[in-house]
Design an enzyme around this catalytic site. Sequence first.
Site, PDB file in Angstrom:
ATOM      1  N   LYS A   1       6.496  -8.870   0.526  1.00 60.57           N
ATOM      2  CA  LYS A   1       5.194  -9.561   0.545  1.00 60.57           C
ATOM      3  C   LYS A   1       4.273  -9.013  -0.545  1.00 60.57           C
ATOM      4  O   LYS A   1       3.678  -9.763  -1.303  1.00 60.57           O
ATOM      5  CB  LYS A   1       4.554  -9.380   1.918  1.00 60.57           C
ATOM      6  CG  LYS A   1       3.073  -9.672   1.984  1.00 60.57           C
ATOM      7  CD  LYS A   1       2.559  -9.363   3.365  1.00 60.57           C
ATOM      8  CE  LYS A   1       1.077  -9.263   3.494  1.00 60.57           C
ATOM      9  NZ  LYS A   1       0.401  -8.254   2.719  1.00 60.57           N
ATOM     10  N   ASN A   2       4.167  -7.684  -0.606  1.00 62.12           N
ATOM     11  CA  ASN A   2       3.181  -7.103  -1.524  1.00 62.12           C
ATOM     12  C   ASN A   2       3.546  -7.303  -2.997  1.00 62.12           C
ATOM     13  O   ASN A   2       2.667  -7.291  -3.855  1.00 62.12           O
ATOM     14  CB  ASN A   2       2.972  -5.615  -1.222  1.00 62.12           C
ATOM     15  CG  ASN A   2       2.190  -5.427   0.069  1.00 62.12           C
ATOM     16  OD1 ASN A   2       1.420  -6.305   0.464  1.00 62.12           O
ATOM     17  ND2 ASN A   2       2.406  -4.310   0.744  1.00 62.12           N
TER      18      ASN A   2
ATOM     19  N   CYS B   1      -6.665  -8.094   6.480  1.00 61.04           N
ATOM     20  CA  CYS B   1      -6.715  -7.255   7.674  1.00 61.04           C
ATOM     21  C   CYS B   1      -7.996  -6.433   7.712  1.00 61.04           C
ATOM     22  O   CYS B   1      -8.467  -5.970   6.674  1.00 61.04           O
ATOM     23  CB  CYS B   1      -5.524  -6.300   7.700  1.00 61.04           C
ATOM     24  SG  CYS B   1      -3.980  -7.108   8.105  1.00 61.04           S
TER      25      CYS B   1
ATOM     26  N   ASP C   1     -14.661  -1.818  -6.776  1.00 63.27           N
ATOM     27  CA  ASP C   1     -15.312  -1.252  -7.958  1.00 63.27           C
ATOM     28  C   ASP C   1     -14.314  -0.888  -9.063  1.00 63.27           C
ATOM     29  O   ASP C   1     -14.608  -1.047 -10.254  1.00 63.27           O
ATOM     30  CB  ASP C   1     -16.140  -0.010  -7.568  1.00 63.27           C
ATOM     31  CG  ASP C   1     -15.316   1.002  -6.809  1.00 63.27           C
ATOM     32  OD1 ASP C   1     -14.762   0.651  -5.744  1.00 63.27           O
ATOM     33  OD2 ASP C   1     -15.188   2.146  -7.277  1.00 63.27           O
TER      34      ASP C   1
ATOM     35  N   ASP D   1       0.965   1.451   5.583  1.00 66.66           N
ATOM     36  CA  ASP D   1       1.448   0.254   6.279  1.00 66.66           C
ATOM     37  C   ASP D   1       2.556   0.550   7.286  1.00 66.66           C
ATOM     38  O   ASP D   1       3.008  -0.360   7.979  1.00 66.66           O
ATOM     39  CB  ASP D   1       1.956  -0.782   5.260  1.00 66.66           C
ATOM     40  CG  ASP D   1       0.814  -1.545   4.619  1.00 66.66           C
ATOM     41  OD1 ASP D   1      -0.338  -1.351   5.027  1.00 66.66           O
ATOM     42  OD2 ASP D   1       1.085  -2.336   3.697  1.00 66.66           O
TER      43      ASP D   1
ATOM     44  N   ARG E   1       1.678 -13.401   9.087  1.00 68.19           N
ATOM     45  CA  ARG E   1       1.252 -13.291   7.689  1.00 68.19           C
ATOM     46  C   ARG E   1       2.272 -12.526   6.855  1.00 68.19           C
ATOM     47  O   ARG E   1       2.386 -12.737   5.654  1.00 68.19           O
ATOM     48  CB  ARG E   1      -0.083 -12.531   7.586  1.00 68.19           C
ATOM     49  CG  ARG E   1      -1.291 -13.334   7.982  1.00 68.19           C
ATOM     50  CD  ARG E   1      -2.570 -12.523   7.735  1.00 68.19           C
ATOM     51  NE  ARG E   1      -2.444 -11.796   6.484  1.00 68.19           N
ATOM     52  CZ  ARG E   1      -2.771 -10.522   6.305  1.00 68.19           C
ATOM     53  NH1 ARG E   1      -3.290  -9.828   7.281  1.00 68.19           N
ATOM     54  NH2 ARG E   1      -2.599  -9.945   5.148  1.00 68.19           N
TER      55      ARG E   1
HETATM   56  C1  UD1 Z   1      -3.498  -0.447   0.322  1.00 67.02           C
HETATM   57  C2  UD1 Z   1      -2.354   0.508   0.275  1.00 67.02           C
HETATM   58  C3  UD1 Z   1      -1.108  -0.306   0.231  1.00 67.02           C
HETATM   59  C4  UD1 Z   1      -1.097  -1.241   1.454  1.00 67.02           C
HETATM   60  C5  UD1 Z   1      -2.376  -2.058   1.589  1.00 67.02           C
HETATM   61  C6  UD1 Z   1      -2.528  -2.805   2.902  1.00 67.02           C
HETATM   62  C7  UD1 Z   1      -2.220   2.657  -0.903  1.00 67.02           C
HETATM   63  C8  UD1 Z   1      -2.552   3.411  -2.128  1.00 67.02           C
HETATM   64  N1  UD1 Z   1      -2.534   1.357  -0.901  1.00 67.02           N
HETATM   65  O1  UD1 Z   1      -3.366  -1.281  -0.836  1.00 67.02           O
HETATM   66  O2  UD1 Z   1       0.020   0.535   0.234  1.00 67.02           O
HETATM   67  O3  UD1 Z   1      -0.024  -2.142   1.374  1.00 67.02           O
HETATM   68  O4  UD1 Z   1      -3.483  -1.189   1.507  1.00 67.02           O
HETATM   69  O5  UD1 Z   1      -2.533  -1.944   3.951  1.00 67.02           O
HETATM   70  O6  UD1 Z   1      -1.662   3.183   0.023  1.00 67.02           O
HETATM   71  N2  UD1 Z   1     -10.437   1.693  -3.384  1.00 67.02           N
HETATM   72  C9  UD1 Z   1     -11.658   1.920  -3.965  1.00 67.02           C
HETATM   73  N3  UD1 Z   1     -12.066   1.080  -4.954  1.00 67.02           N
HETATM   74  C10 UD1 Z   1     -11.329   0.027  -5.405  1.00 67.02           C
HETATM   75  C11 UD1 Z   1     -10.075  -0.200  -4.808  1.00 67.02           C
HETATM   76  C12 UD1 Z   1      -9.656   0.648  -3.786  1.00 67.02           C
HETATM   77  O7  UD1 Z   1     -12.360   2.847  -3.605  1.00 67.02           O
HETATM   78  O8  UD1 Z   1     -11.752  -0.698  -6.315  1.00 67.02           O
HETATM   79  C13 UD1 Z   1      -9.967   2.580  -2.298  1.00 67.02           C
HETATM   80  C14 UD1 Z   1      -9.783   1.830  -0.979  1.00 67.02           C
HETATM   81  O9  UD1 Z   1     -10.968   1.816  -0.224  1.00 67.02           O
HETATM   82  C15 UD1 Z   1      -8.670   2.619  -0.307  1.00 67.02           C
HETATM   83  C16 UD1 Z   1      -7.843   3.157  -1.481  1.00 67.02           C
HETATM   84  O10 UD1 Z   1      -8.666   3.042  -2.646  1.00 67.02           O
HETATM   85  O11 UD1 Z   1      -9.194   3.734   0.393  1.00 67.02           O
HETATM   86  C17 UD1 Z   1      -6.564   2.388  -1.720  1.00 67.02           C
HETATM   87  O12 UD1 Z   1      -6.881   1.029  -1.913  1.00 67.02           O
HETATM   88  P1  UD1 Z   1      -5.867   0.031  -2.596  1.00 67.02           P
HETATM   89  O13 UD1 Z   1      -4.587   0.717  -2.898  1.00 67.02           O
HETATM   90  O14 UD1 Z   1      -6.527  -0.707  -3.686  1.00 67.02           O
HETATM   91  O15 UD1 Z   1      -5.674  -0.996  -1.448  1.00 67.02           O
HETATM   92  P2  UD1 Z   1      -4.610  -2.093  -1.395  1.00 67.02           P
HETATM   93  O16 UD1 Z   1      -4.200  -2.576  -2.730  1.00 67.02           O
HETATM   94  O17 UD1 Z   1      -5.112  -3.042  -0.358  1.00 67.02           O
END
Ligand code: UD1
Length: 429
Positions: free
Chosen positions: A22-23, A117, A125, A307, A399
Site C-alpha cells: 500500500k505505502n 488515520c 512543514d 505500523d 483501506r
Molecule cells: C509514518 C511512518 C510510516 C507509516 C505511516 C503511517 C515512520 C518514519 N513513518 O509515515 O512508517 O507507514 O506513518 O502510520 O515511521 N513530521 C514532521 N513534519 C513533517 C512530516 C513529518 O514533523 O513535515 C513528523 C511526524 O509528525 C511524525 C514523523 O515526522 O512524528 C514521521 O512522519 P512521516 O514519516 O512523514 O509520516 P508518514 O509518511 O505518515
Amino acid sequence: MKKIIVNGPCKLKGEVIISGAKNAAVAILPATLLINGKCHLENVPNISDIRAYYEILESLGAKIDYISDNEVIIDNSNVNSAIASYELTSKFRASYYLLGALLGKFDKVQISLPGGCNLGARPIDQHIKAFEKLGATVEVKNGNVYASRTNRLKGNNIFLDVVSVGATINAILAATLADGNTIIENCAKEPHVVDLANFLNSMGANIKGAGTDTIKITGVDTLTQKSSYSIIPDQIEAGTFMVAAAATCGDVVIKNCIPKHLEPITSKLIEAGASIEEGNSSIRVKMSDRPKAFSIKTMPYPGFPTDMQPQMCVLLAICNGTGIIVESIWESRFQYTDELAKMGADISAHGSTAIIKGVDKLYNAPVYSHDLRAGAAMVIAGLIAEGKTEVYNIEHILRGYENIVEKFKKLGANIEYIDDEALQGDKNA
Ligand code: UD1
C-alpha cells in the site's frame, strides 16, 4: 453497518500470499503523473485507499484501464488540471504526494491538508520546506495547500529536520523533473521510498542513494515507461500475518514477501519464542508456546515499524510476563488499547509508553477499529479470544488489507465479513 466477526480461538495453519505494498502504491500512483505516455503497473493492491487514488487521478483527467484486480494501465496525457477535489483528497494522508508530483509538471497545485488515520498531529512543514528549497511558493489556507512555481523547479540541497517518509517521497517526486541536482539529507529509508526511486529510475529518472540517509537526484527532462513495473510486496501485511501466526500458536508460510524488509519483526518474534524459517521470498512462522515477554520501540526503518505496533501489542497481551512498547512516531497511537482491555488485556498506556502485563486468555467483546493497523490488531485479538468477537469500523481495515477475511479463512480461521446494509438491500430487493 460493516463488521468482521471472528469465532475464536483458532490456530492458523497453511499459506498466505501477500499483496502489493500500500505505502509504495500510494507514492507510485501520483508519480505516474510525471510520465509522458502510458504507465503499466502490476501487483497493485486492491484496497480502498488505492481505489480512492484512482478516483483522484481520474478526476484530474487520467484514463485508467483496469486490466485485472491488481493490474492497471494509467494514461495521464490528458491531465490538464492540478486542482484536486477537496472531497477526494481530504480522505487520506497519501494524497499529499500529489503536491510533489504535480509540482513537477504544473505551475499551480491545490490539494487538501492530509486526512487518514487519527494517529496524532500530521505536520507537513518538512514537505513545504523541500518544495520551497526547490523554488516553489507554498501557502496553507482554509484546509488546503496551495503550491505554485513560476518556472521549472530548480535542484537544491534539502536537509530534512526529522526523518519523514512523506517528506522524503514528496522531495523525490518534486526533484525528479527539476532543473539540476538535488541532494536530500536525513532521508527516510523505508522500502517504499526505495520502490518509488526504482520505479522512477526504470523510466529514466536519475535518483541515487534511496535506502540511505542521503539521496542524490539529477533532474531529467522527461520520463517514459519502457516495460511494466511490479510494486513490492507489503511489509506490514506480511508482518500482520506473521504476528497472527505467532499469536494463535500456528504454523504459517507467508509467501510473496521480502524477508529483509521484515527483519525488525522477525527478530521480535524470535525473542517471543517463535521459530522462523526464511526462504528467498517467503517466511514460515511457527509457534508452540505462549509468547515470552519482550519490549519494542518504534523507529524509522530499519527500526521497528510503527505500523506493526498494535498487532505486536496483541501478542504481548497474552505473553508470559510484562512487555513494554514505546511509540516514538505518533503521539496518539495507543487509543486501541482500551478496546483490547474490553477483551481482558491488562495494558496501561500513558503518553508514548504502554506497559502490557500478559494474561492467560483474551475473551470476546464488541470492539472498534480506531485506525487501519489497530483494526488488524482487533482481528488478531479475535482469533485468539474465546467466543465471538465483533470488530466494527472496519472501513479502516479495508483501506489497507486486500481480502483480509478470505486470507484468514484460508488459514483455518472462523471469520466472516458482514455488511448489514447490503443484507438489508438484498431483503428489500
Ligand atoms: C509514518 C511512518 C510510516 C507509516 C505511516 C503511517 C515512520 C518514519 N513513518 O509515515 O512508517 O507507514 O506513518 O502510520 O515511521 N513530521 C514532521 N513534519 C513533517 C512530516 C513529518 O514533523 O513535515 C513528523 C511526524 O509528525 C511524525 C514523523 O515526522 O512524528 C514521521 O512522519 P512521516 O514519516 O512523514 O509520516 P508518514 O509518511 O505518515
